[in-house]
Design an enzyme around this catalytic site. Structure first.
Site, mmCIF file in Angstrom:
data_model
loop_
_atom_site.group_PDB
_atom_site.id
_atom_site.type_symbol
_atom_site.label_atom_id
_atom_site.label_comp_id
_atom_site.label_asym_id
_atom_site.label_seq_id
_atom_site.Cartn_x
_atom_site.Cartn_y
_atom_site.Cartn_z
ATOM 1 N N GLY A 23 8.758 -5.844 -10.863
ATOM 2 C CA GLY A 23 7.357 -5.687 -10.812
ATOM 3 C C GLY A 23 7.196 -5.244 -12.115
ATOM 4 O O GLY A 23 7.612 -5.509 -13.283
ATOM 5 N N ASP A 67 16.202 8.572 -6.332
ATOM 6 C CA ASP A 67 14.983 8.459 -5.637
ATOM 7 C C ASP A 67 14.063 9.577 -6.205
ATOM 8 O O ASP A 67 14.261 10.890 -6.265
ATOM 9 C CB ASP A 67 15.455 8.853 -4.197
ATOM 10 C CG ASP A 67 14.248 9.023 -3.047
ATOM 11 O OD1 ASP A 67 13.049 9.139 -3.770
ATOM 12 O OD2 ASP A 67 14.437 9.087 -2.027
ATOM 13 N N TYR A 159 -3.162 6.504 0.046
ATOM 14 C CA TYR A 159 -2.797 5.973 -1.669
ATOM 15 C C TYR A 159 -3.977 6.204 -2.452
ATOM 16 O O TYR A 159 -3.760 6.886 -3.478
ATOM 17 C CB TYR A 159 -2.845 4.130 -1.327
ATOM 18 C CG TYR A 159 -2.395 3.622 -2.581
ATOM 19 C CD1 TYR A 159 -1.223 3.518 -3.054
ATOM 20 C CD2 TYR A 159 -3.339 2.711 -3.235
ATOM 21 C CE1 TYR A 159 -0.842 2.858 -4.236
ATOM 22 C CE2 TYR A 159 -2.902 2.187 -4.375
ATOM 23 C CZ TYR A 159 -1.730 2.109 -4.905
ATOM 24 O OH TYR A 159 -1.468 1.694 -6.016
ATOM 25 N N THR A 194 2.643 -8.645 -8.073
ATOM 26 C CA THR A 194 3.852 -8.274 -7.653
ATOM 27 C C THR A 194 4.116 -8.291 -6.220
ATOM 28 O O THR A 194 3.397 -8.702 -5.470
ATOM 29 C CB THR A 194 3.998 -6.817 -8.338
ATOM 30 O OG1 THR A 194 3.271 -6.039 -7.520
ATOM 31 C CG2 THR A 194 3.711 -6.684 -9.771
HETATM 32 P P1 NAD Z 1 6.540 -2.869 -6.723
HETATM 33 O O1 NAD Z 1 6.573 -2.503 -4.941
HETATM 34 O O2 NAD Z 1 7.061 -4.253 -6.818
HETATM 35 O O3 NAD Z 1 7.224 -1.879 -7.262
HETATM 36 C C1 NAD Z 1 7.488 -0.392 -7.085
HETATM 37 C C2 NAD Z 1 8.587 0.303 -7.630
HETATM 38 O O4 NAD Z 1 8.754 1.463 -7.403
HETATM 39 C C3 NAD Z 1 9.760 -0.427 -7.194
HETATM 40 O O5 NAD Z 1 10.794 -0.740 -8.226
HETATM 41 C C4 NAD Z 1 10.290 0.337 -5.975
HETATM 42 O O6 NAD Z 1 11.776 0.126 -5.821
HETATM 43 C C5 NAD Z 1 10.086 1.893 -6.602
HETATM 44 N N1 NAD Z 1 9.769 2.956 -5.687
HETATM 45 C C6 NAD Z 1 9.502 3.052 -4.716
HETATM 46 N N2 NAD Z 1 9.570 4.128 -4.122
HETATM 47 C C7 NAD Z 1 10.510 4.925 -5.103
HETATM 48 C C8 NAD Z 1 11.279 5.960 -4.865
HETATM 49 N N3 NAD Z 1 11.181 6.841 -4.000
HETATM 50 N N4 NAD Z 1 12.180 6.340 -6.090
HETATM 51 C C9 NAD Z 1 12.234 5.508 -6.842
HETATM 52 N N5 NAD Z 1 11.668 4.228 -6.942
HETATM 53 C C10 NAD Z 1 10.831 3.940 -6.073
HETATM 54 O O7 NAD Z 1 4.964 -2.633 -7.201
HETATM 55 P P2 NAD Z 1 4.412 -2.666 -8.623
HETATM 56 O O8 NAD Z 1 3.143 -3.502 -8.150
HETATM 57 O O9 NAD Z 1 5.294 -2.962 -9.482
HETATM 58 O O10 NAD Z 1 3.744 -1.255 -8.481
HETATM 59 C C11 NAD Z 1 4.335 -0.291 -9.711
HETATM 60 C C12 NAD Z 1 3.419 0.615 -9.807
HETATM 61 O O11 NAD Z 1 1.848 0.220 -10.192
HETATM 62 C C13 NAD Z 1 3.176 1.668 -8.531
HETATM 63 O O12 NAD Z 1 2.867 2.753 -9.146
HETATM 64 C C14 NAD Z 1 1.814 0.848 -7.836
HETATM 65 O O13 NAD Z 1 1.274 1.945 -7.170
HETATM 66 C C15 NAD Z 1 0.917 0.445 -9.398
HETATM 67 N N6 NAD Z 1 0.031 -0.320 -8.905
HETATM 68 C C16 NAD Z 1 0.368 -1.553 -8.530
HETATM 69 C C17 NAD Z 1 -0.827 -2.395 -8.239
HETATM 70 C C18 NAD Z 1 -0.473 -3.946 -7.892
HETATM 71 O O14 NAD Z 1 -1.464 -4.524 -7.326
HETATM 72 N N7 NAD Z 1 0.588 -4.299 -7.444
HETATM 73 C C19 NAD Z 1 -2.125 -2.041 -8.576
HETATM 74 C C20 NAD Z 1 -2.272 -0.770 -9.210
HETATM 75 C C21 NAD Z 1 -1.388 0.200 -9.271
#
Ligand code: NAD
Length: 262
Positions: A23, A67, A159, A194
């Site tokens: 992502g 983690d 969230y 993502t």
């Molecule tokens: P994703 O689910 O593809 O990636 C999230 C990542 O965080 C993954 O690599 C996962 O393994 C890791 N993760 C989760 N829990 C963890 C833990 N306890 N320890 C270590 N790693 C951990 O999602 P993404 O869309 O790439 O999200 C990345 C960030 O962007 C997040 O903080 C999310 O809240 C934020 N975000 C995403 C969106 C969206 O629409 N995708 C919108 C706004 C904000």
């Protein structure tokens, strides 16, 4: 636009990116590595983390299974990162989880999980990185918040609360370190293309019986540009916050949402 001589000034710095195995995090890690930054990749899944590290190259990237909710795991990952690439100058707190539920069904397990990853993870990693930055007299921290950090929304109270708290932490650290050449900012995307959004679409389909395209249309309906945001757009903003030229930008929450929040 940033000139190549400016961007190359990041070369040789050491960045930690959390949630870097896929992502947005994987795209940010690749953008940093392309600027010559050595990147420690923290995440839970060893196999996908190794794959990202291999793609970026051994001399540029190190995979550290971590983690972010566990202080012992975070401490040992930062120690291993420092041993390989030296003190940390850039921290991208990107690891995060999302979940939706009515408030009456938001039990303590769900609440605690989201606060633990989104807020406590950001706190624990920042605690590790800031002493290096103070010592160096330079640091860049970018926290991945969300438009859910800027306004409320139904069915995602945990969230929303965790991301609002990340913005509070961002503002406080920005002020605490403003005179130490450490900037702390939050990036606040709308829906990004993502796995997190794929899961949200699957959730809408299973709960409402709508089709995937109807679920996607519902998600992007709040974005005046009517589209998902590309991870690359988020990475470009993160890079701007890290590169020379944005020194006076600190304590900000930058929305990337096609005008959804103004
Ligand atoms: P994703 O689910 O593809 O990636 C999230 C990542 O965080 C993954 O690599 C996962 O393994 C890791 N993760 C989760 N829990 C963890 C833990 N306890 N320890 C270590 N790693 C951990 O999602 P993404 O869309 O790439 O999200 C990345 C960030 O962007 C997040 O903080 C999310 O809240 C934020 N975000 C995403 C969106 C969206 O629409 N995708 C919108 C706004 C904000």
């Amino acid at each position: 636009m940033t000139s190549s001589s400016e961007s190359s000034r990041l070369a040789g710095l050491h960045a930690v990116v959390t949630g870097a195995n896929r992502g947005i995090g994987a795209v940010i890690a690749a953008a940093l590595a392309a600027d010559g930054v050595r990147v420690s990749l923290l995440g839970r899944d060893a196999r996908t983390l190794e794959r990202v590290a291999q793609e970026l190259g051994d001399s540029r990237a190190l995979a550290l299974t971590t983690d972010v909710t566990d202080s012992t795991s975070v401490r040992s990952a930062f120690a291993a990162a420092r041993e390989r690439f030296g003190p940390i100058q850039i921290l991208i707190n990107n690891a995060g989880q999302a979940a939706s539920a009515k408030f009456t069904e938001t039990d303590e397990a769900l609440w605690n999980r989201l606060i633990a990853v989104n807020l406590n993870g950001t706190y624990l990693c920042s605690r590790q990185a800031v002493p290096d930055m103070l010592q160096a007299g330079f640091g860049r921290i970018v926290n991945m918040a969300s438009i859910a950090g800027l306004r409320g929304a139904p069915y995602i109270s945990a969230y929303v609360s965790s991301k609002h708290a990340v913005i509070g932490l961002t503002r406080s650290l920005a002020l605490e370190y403003a005179a130490r050449n450490i900037t702390v900012n939050a990036v606040c995307p709308g829906y990004v293309d993502t796995d997190m959004v794929k899961n949200a679409i699957a959730n809408i389909v299973s709960k409402t019986g709508r089709s995937e395209s109807e679920a996607l249309a519902a998600l992007v309906s709040g974005n005046p540009q009517r589209r998902l945001i590309e991870p690359r757009e988020v990475a470009d903003t993160v890079m701007w916050l890290c590169r020379p030229g944005s020194e006076s930008v600190t304590g900000q929450s930058i929305a990337l949402a096609g005008g959804e929040v103004t």
